[in-house]
Design a protein around this motif. Structure first.
Motif, PDB file in Angstrom:
ATOM      1  N   ALA A  50      32.612  15.732  48.286  1.00 38.48           N
ATOM      2  CA  ALA A  50      31.792  16.829  47.756  1.00 38.48           C
ATOM      3  C   ALA A  50      32.439  18.176  48.040  1.00 38.48           C
ATOM      4  N   GLN A  51      33.019  18.316  49.221  1.00 40.79           N
ATOM      5  CA  GLN A  51      33.675  19.570  49.582  1.00 40.79           C
ATOM      6  C   GLN A  51      34.879  19.830  48.686  1.00 40.79           C
ATOM      7  N   ALA A  52      35.661  18.774  48.433  1.00 39.88           N
ATOM      8  CA  ALA A  52      36.841  18.922  47.583  1.00 39.88           C
ATOM      9  C   ALA A  52      36.440  19.255  46.147  1.00 39.88           C
ATOM     10  N   VAL A  53      35.399  18.580  45.647  1.00 39.69           N
ATOM     11  CA  VAL A  53      34.927  18.846  44.288  1.00 39.69           C
ATOM     12  C   VAL A  53      34.407  20.274  44.180  1.00 39.69           C
ATOM     13  N   GLY A  54      33.598  20.692  45.168  1.00 40.74           N
ATOM     14  CA  GLY A  54      33.068  22.050  45.159  1.00 40.74           C
ATOM     15  C   GLY A  54      34.164  23.091  45.174  1.00 40.74           C
ATOM     16  N   ARG A  55      35.199  22.841  45.975  1.00 41.80           N
ATOM     17  CA  ARG A  55      36.305  23.796  46.055  1.00 41.80           C
ATOM     18  C   ARG A  55      37.050  23.889  44.723  1.00 41.80           C
ATOM     19  N   ARG A  56      37.340  22.745  44.120  1.00 44.92           N
ATOM     20  CA  ARG A  56      38.082  22.744  42.858  1.00 44.92           C
ATOM     21  C   ARG A  56      37.265  23.388  41.730  1.00 44.92           C
ATOM     22  N   LEU A  57      35.973  23.048  41.684  1.00 43.92           N
ATOM     23  CA  LEU A  57      35.127  23.635  40.650  1.00 43.92           C
ATOM     24  C   LEU A  57      34.965  25.139  40.847  1.00 43.92           C
ATOM     25  N   SER A  58      34.877  25.559  42.107  1.00 42.95           N
ATOM     26  CA  SER A  58      34.759  26.986  42.400  1.00 42.95           C
ATOM     27  C   SER A  58      36.005  27.733  41.952  1.00 42.95           C
ATOM     28  N   GLN A  59      37.168  27.152  42.211  1.00 43.42           N
ATOM     29  CA  GLN A  59      38.424  27.777  41.797  1.00 43.42           C
ATOM     30  C   GLN A  59      38.521  27.855  40.278  1.00 43.42           C
ATOM     31  N   ALA A  60      38.099  26.759  39.613  1.00 42.49           N
ATOM     32  CA  ALA A  60      38.136  26.740  38.148  1.00 42.49           C
ATOM     33  C   ALA A  60      37.169  27.764  37.567  1.00 42.49           C
ATOM     34  N   GLU A  61      35.988  27.862  38.182  1.00 41.65           N
ATOM     35  CA  GLU A  61      34.991  28.817  37.692  1.00 41.65           C
ATOM     36  C   GLU A  61      35.440  30.252  37.916  1.00 41.65           C
ATOM     37  N   LEU A  62      36.198  30.480  38.994  1.00 41.06           N
ATOM     38  CA  LEU A  62      36.713  31.816  39.266  1.00 41.06           C
ATOM     39  C   LEU A  62      37.690  32.247  38.178  1.00 41.06           C
ATOM     40  N   VAL A  63      38.544  31.303  37.751  1.00 40.67           N
ATOM     41  CA  VAL A  63      39.489  31.598  36.671  1.00 40.67           C
ATOM     42  C   VAL A  63      38.725  31.876  35.377  1.00 40.67           C
ATOM     43  N   ARG A  64      37.730  31.032  35.100  1.00 42.66           N
ATOM     44  CA  ARG A  64      36.910  31.223  33.897  1.00 42.66           C
ATOM     45  C   ARG A  64      36.170  32.555  33.959  1.00 42.66           C
ATOM     46  N   GLN A  65      35.652  32.883  35.122  1.00 44.38           N
ATOM     47  CA  GLN A  65      34.920  34.133  35.304  1.00 44.38           C
ATOM     48  C   GLN A  65      35.816  35.340  35.026  1.00 44.38           C
ATOM     49  N   SER A  66      37.037  35.273  35.531  1.00 47.53           N
ATOM     50  CA  SER A  66      37.992  36.361  35.311  1.00 47.53           C
ATOM     51  C   SER A  66      38.292  36.537  33.824  1.00 47.53           C
ATOM     52  N   THR A  67      38.413  35.409  33.116  1.00 49.62           N
ATOM     53  CA  THR A  67      38.677  35.458  31.669  1.00 49.62           C
ATOM     54  C   THR A  67      37.498  36.068  30.924  1.00 49.62           C
ATOM     55  N   LEU A  68      36.288  35.676  31.304  1.00 52.79           N
ATOM     56  CA  LEU A  68      35.084  36.206  30.658  1.00 52.79           C
ATOM     57  C   LEU A  68      34.912  37.699  30.920  1.00 52.79           C
ATOM     58  N   MET A  69      35.216  38.124  32.139  1.00 53.56           N
ATOM     59  CA  MET A  69      35.107  39.545  32.479  1.00 53.56           C
ATOM     60  C   MET A  69      36.113  40.368  31.681  1.00 53.56           C
ATOM     61  N   ALA A  70      37.330  39.834  31.539  1.00 49.94           N
ATOM     62  CA  ALA A  70      38.347  40.540  30.762  1.00 49.94           C
ATOM     63  C   ALA A  70      37.929  40.639  29.295  1.00 49.94           C
ATOM     64  N   ALA A  71      37.341  39.560  28.776  1.00 53.10           N
ATOM     65  CA  ALA A  71      36.883  39.569  27.383  1.00 53.10           C
ATOM     66  C   ALA A  71      35.754  40.575  27.188  1.00 53.10           C
ATOM     67  N   LEU A  72      34.839  40.638  28.140  1.00 51.60           N
ATOM     68  CA  LEU A  72      33.733  41.595  28.050  1.00 51.60           C
ATOM     69  C   LEU A  72      34.265  43.026  28.009  1.00 51.60           C
ATOM     70  N   ARG A  73      35.223  43.312  28.865  1.00 53.43           N
ATOM     71  CA  ARG A  73      35.759  44.666  28.934  1.00 53.43           C
ATOM     72  C   ARG A  73      36.580  45.010  27.690  1.00 53.43           C
ATOM     73  N   ASN A  74      37.508  44.102  27.327  1.00 54.21           N
ATOM     74  CA  ASN A  74      38.480  44.433  26.290  1.00 54.21           C
ATOM     75  C   ASN A  74      37.965  44.256  24.863  1.00 54.21           C
ATOM     76  N   LYS A  75      37.181  43.197  24.637  1.00 51.01           N
ATOM     77  CA  LYS A  75      36.729  42.903  23.278  1.00 51.01           C
ATOM     78  C   LYS A  75      35.417  43.603  22.912  1.00 51.01           C
ATOM     79  N   HIS A  76      34.662  44.008  23.900  1.00 46.67           N
ATOM     80  CA  HIS A  76      33.336  44.555  23.615  1.00 46.67           C
ATOM     81  C   HIS A  76      33.162  46.002  24.110  1.00 46.67           C
ATOM     82  N   LEU A  77      33.393  46.224  25.402  1.00 46.71           N
ATOM     83  CA  LEU A  77      33.122  47.553  25.949  1.00 46.71           C
ATOM     84  C   LEU A  77      34.134  48.601  25.499  1.00 46.71           C
TER      85      LEU A  77
END
Length: 210
Positions: A50-77
């Protein structure tokens, strides 16, 4: 998982193997402490996964989050701010209402600022459409804001899974140490005078690296 935790788990597994190879001579029995240790190892395996899965998913979500934030700033704001600067500079307060958020803002602040910009832009919606924004640009902006916000919730859940698994590991490691302590007293009495078995026991229960 920390190195010391891994070493403890490995020692518990060696103890399990020792108990299988060296059954306690009657009337001695490993009984409940062995059952506890078996349960501990099973729980530790689950928590470790569970710890390994949580860590990997957290890392993946962080990358996804960064992409979404960049899209919000660049494509919309950015387009909204650029149009406002070019066509609405004479309107009172528009410069501060439709100002680009600093690049260093985290998720919470970016979501708050983007929401404020969406509310301000809504008052001048026709002007933005006239200057190149899609007719549904506000809906697109709000969807992008929601995606960023939801990514934060998802990552928080993954981090929570890691924290919960870490706490579970610590608890089970303590139970394991207690069980091995009881087993130690049983083995020493049951195999008193049997040097080879007692030496094997010392090796089995030793936590390597300590």
């Amino acid at each position: 998982m920390e190195v010391k935790q891994k070493q403890l788990i490995e020692s518990y597994r060696r103890v399990q193997a020792f108990l299988v190879r060296n059954p306690a001579p009657a009337p001695a029995t490993y009984a409940e402490p062995k059952e506890v240790l078996d349960a501990v190892v099973a729980e530790l395996t689950g928590h470790s996964s569970a710890q390994a899965v949580g860590r990997r998913l957290s890392q993946a979500e962080l990358v996804r989050q960064s992409t979404l934030m960049a899209a919000l700033r660049n494509k919309h704001l950015k387009p909204i701010v650029a149009i406002a600067r070019m066509t609405m500079s004479g309107l009172p307060g528009i410069a501060s209402a439709l100002r680009m958020p600093p690049s260093g803002f985290g998720v919470t602040k970016l979501v708050a600022e983007a929401t404020a910009i969406a509310e301000a832009a809504q008052k001048y919606e026709p002007a933005f459409v006239k200057n190149g924004r899609a007719a549904d640009f506000l809906e697109q902006l709000k969807a992008a804001i929601q995606a960023v916000d939801e990514s934060a919730v998802g990552r928080a859940g993954n981090v929570g899974q890691q924290v919960g698994a870490r706490a579970g590991i610590s608890q089970e490691l303590r139970r394991g140490r207690d069980a091995v302590g009881v087993l130690d007293s049983i083995v020493r009495v049951a195999f008193e005078g049997n040097g080879p078995v007692l030496r094997e026991w010392e090796v089995a229960k030793r936590v390597k690296g300590l």
